[in-house]
Design a protein around this motif. Structure first.
Motif, PDB file in Angstrom:
ATOM      1  N   MET A   1     -47.615 -16.155 -29.411  1.00  0.00           N
ATOM      2  CA  MET A   1     -46.627 -15.638 -30.330  1.00  0.00           C
ATOM      3  C   MET A   1     -45.393 -16.546 -30.269  1.00  0.00           C
ATOM      4  O   MET A   1     -44.990 -16.985 -29.200  1.00  0.00           O
ATOM      5  N   ALA A   2     -44.797 -16.790 -31.411  1.00  0.00           N
ATOM      6  CA  ALA A   2     -43.638 -17.674 -31.493  1.00  0.00           C
ATOM      7  C   ALA A   2     -42.457 -17.102 -30.709  1.00  0.00           C
ATOM      8  O   ALA A   2     -42.339 -15.890 -30.519  1.00  0.00           O
ATOM      9  N   ASP A   3     -41.582 -17.996 -30.260  1.00  0.00           N
ATOM     10  CA  ASP A   3     -40.391 -17.582 -29.530  1.00  0.00           C
ATOM     11  C   ASP A   3     -39.470 -16.755 -30.425  1.00  0.00           C
ATOM     12  O   ASP A   3     -39.495 -16.890 -31.664  1.00  0.00           O
ATOM     13  N   LEU A   4     -38.651 -15.942 -29.802  1.00  0.00           N
ATOM     14  CA  LEU A   4     -37.641 -15.194 -30.540  1.00  0.00           C
ATOM     15  C   LEU A   4     -36.615 -16.180 -31.098  1.00  0.00           C
ATOM     16  O   LEU A   4     -36.280 -17.169 -30.458  1.00  0.00           O
ATOM     17  N   ILE A   5     -36.133 -15.897 -32.294  1.00  0.00           N
ATOM     18  CA  ILE A   5     -35.164 -16.756 -32.959  1.00  0.00           C
ATOM     19  C   ILE A   5     -33.766 -16.193 -32.712  1.00  0.00           C
ATOM     20  O   ILE A   5     -33.488 -15.044 -33.049  1.00  0.00           O
ATOM     21  N   LYS A   6     -32.888 -17.011 -32.147  1.00  0.00           N
ATOM     22  CA  LYS A   6     -31.519 -16.605 -31.824  1.00  0.00           C
ATOM     23  C   LYS A   6     -31.482 -15.247 -31.124  1.00  0.00           C
ATOM     24  O   LYS A   6     -30.831 -14.308 -31.596  1.00  0.00           O
ATOM     25  N   MET A  61     -40.327  -4.307 -34.600  1.00  0.00           N
ATOM     26  CA  MET A  61     -40.356  -4.185 -33.145  1.00  0.00           C
ATOM     27  C   MET A  61     -41.089  -5.344 -32.472  1.00  0.00           C
ATOM     28  O   MET A  61     -40.859  -5.624 -31.298  1.00  0.00           O
ATOM     29  N   CYS A  62     -41.931  -6.057 -33.219  1.00  0.00           N
ATOM     30  CA  CYS A  62     -42.580  -7.250 -32.658  1.00  0.00           C
ATOM     31  C   CYS A  62     -41.563  -8.327 -32.292  1.00  0.00           C
ATOM     32  O   CYS A  62     -41.865  -9.248 -31.530  1.00  0.00           O
ATOM     33  N   PHE A  63     -40.350  -8.222 -32.840  1.00  0.00           N
ATOM     34  CA  PHE A  63     -39.302  -9.200 -32.582  1.00  0.00           C
ATOM     35  C   PHE A  63     -38.187  -8.606 -31.719  1.00  0.00           C
ATOM     36  O   PHE A  63     -37.061  -9.078 -31.722  1.00  0.00           O
ATOM     37  N   VAL A  64     -38.544  -7.545 -30.988  1.00  0.00           N
ATOM     38  CA  VAL A  64     -37.665  -6.913 -29.995  1.00  0.00           C
ATOM     39  C   VAL A  64     -38.378  -7.045 -28.657  1.00  0.00           C
ATOM     40  O   VAL A  64     -39.596  -6.896 -28.577  1.00  0.00           O
ATOM     41  N   ALA A  65     -37.599  -7.315 -27.618  1.00  0.00           N
ATOM     42  CA  ALA A  65     -38.187  -7.483 -26.285  1.00  0.00           C
ATOM     43  C   ALA A  65     -37.382  -6.710 -25.251  1.00  0.00           C
ATOM     44  O   ALA A  65     -36.209  -6.402 -25.458  1.00  0.00           O
ATOM     45  N   VAL A  66     -38.053  -6.396 -24.158  1.00  0.00           N
ATOM     46  CA  VAL A  66     -37.396  -5.835 -22.972  1.00  0.00           C
ATOM     47  C   VAL A  66     -37.674  -6.785 -21.821  1.00  0.00           C
ATOM     48  O   VAL A  66     -38.669  -7.516 -21.827  1.00  0.00           O
ATOM     49  N   ASP A  67     -36.789  -6.761 -20.836  1.00  0.00           N
ATOM     50  CA  ASP A  67     -36.952  -7.608 -19.659  1.00  0.00           C
ATOM     51  C   ASP A  67     -37.699  -6.826 -18.580  1.00  0.00           C
ATOM     52  O   ASP A  67     -37.274  -5.736 -18.195  1.00  0.00           O
ATOM     53  N   LEU A  68     -38.816  -7.369 -18.133  1.00  0.00           N
ATOM     54  CA  LEU A  68     -39.584  -6.762 -17.045  1.00  0.00           C
ATOM     55  C   LEU A  68     -39.587  -7.730 -15.866  1.00  0.00           C
ATOM     56  O   LEU A  68     -40.407  -8.644 -15.801  1.00  0.00           O
TER      57      LEU A  68
END
Length: 151
Positions: A1-6, A61-68
Motif C-alpha cells: 500500500m502506498a505511503d500516507l501523503i502529508k 479510513m484506509c488513509f488513517v493510521a494508528v501507532d502500534l
C-alpha cells in the motif's frame, strides 16, 4: 500500500471525552475525486444512501493510521476500524477531519469551503426548475375555484 501523503497526527475524542492519536493523510487524486463526488450526497439525512456512505467511510479510513509500538497500522478493514476507533462519535469526528484535510470542506481563514461551493452549484442547478413552479404557485386563485368562494 502506498505511503500516507502529508501525514499529520491529530487527537480525536471519543464519546467519553478520551482523546486518542490518529494519523490522517491526504488522499490520492483519484480517491479524493471519488470521495468528493460521493460523500456529501450519500450523507444527506433521509435522502442519502447508507451503502455508499459506508463505502466512502471505509475508503477514507484506509488513509488513517494508528501507532502500534512504533509500527503504523492503517485502518483498512472494518475489523481494524472497530478495533482501533472507540465508538461511532470518534469515527464521525475522524471522517470530518479527513474530509476537511482533503477538501477544505469548512473553509480556511474566511475562504469559501467545499460545502459553500457545493451548495452554490446545487442552487444554480435547481433554480431553473423551481422558478416555473414558484410562478405557478403564485398565480391567484380564479373566481370559480372553491378556495375563493365564501362559506
Amino acid at each position: 500500500m502506498a505511503d500516507l501523503i502529508k501525514p499529520r497526527v491529530i487527537m480525536v475524542k471519543n464519546r467519553d471525552g478520551v482523546e486518542k492519536a490518529f494519523t490522517i493523510s491526504r488522499l490520492p487524486a483519484t480517491v479524493a475525486r471519488e470521495v468528493i463526488a460521493k460523500y456529501p450526497l450519500s450523507n444527506i439525512p433521509k435522502l442519502g444512501d447508507y451503502g455508499t456512505s459506508e463505502e466512502v467511510m471505509k475508503k477514507l479510513m484506509c488513509f488513517v493510521a494508528v501507532d502500534l509500538d512504533g509500527r503504523e497500522q492503517r485502518l483498512t478493514t472494518q475489523a481494524l476500524i472497530d478495533n482501533h476507533v472507540d465508538d461511532g462519535i470518534q469515527l464521525m469526528k475522524l471522517e470530518v477531519e479527513m474530509i476537511d484535510e482533503n477538501t477544505g470542506f469548512f473553509g480556511l481563514g474566511g475562504q469559501r469551503g467545499f460545502l459553500d461551493c457545493l451548495l452554490e452549484k446545487l442552487l444554480l442547478s435547481i433554480t431553473p426548475m423551481l422558478t416555473p413552479l414558484l410562478d405557478q404557485l403564485s398565480v391567484p386563485a380564479s373566481p370559480d375555484s372553491p378556495s375563493s368562494k365564501q362559506k
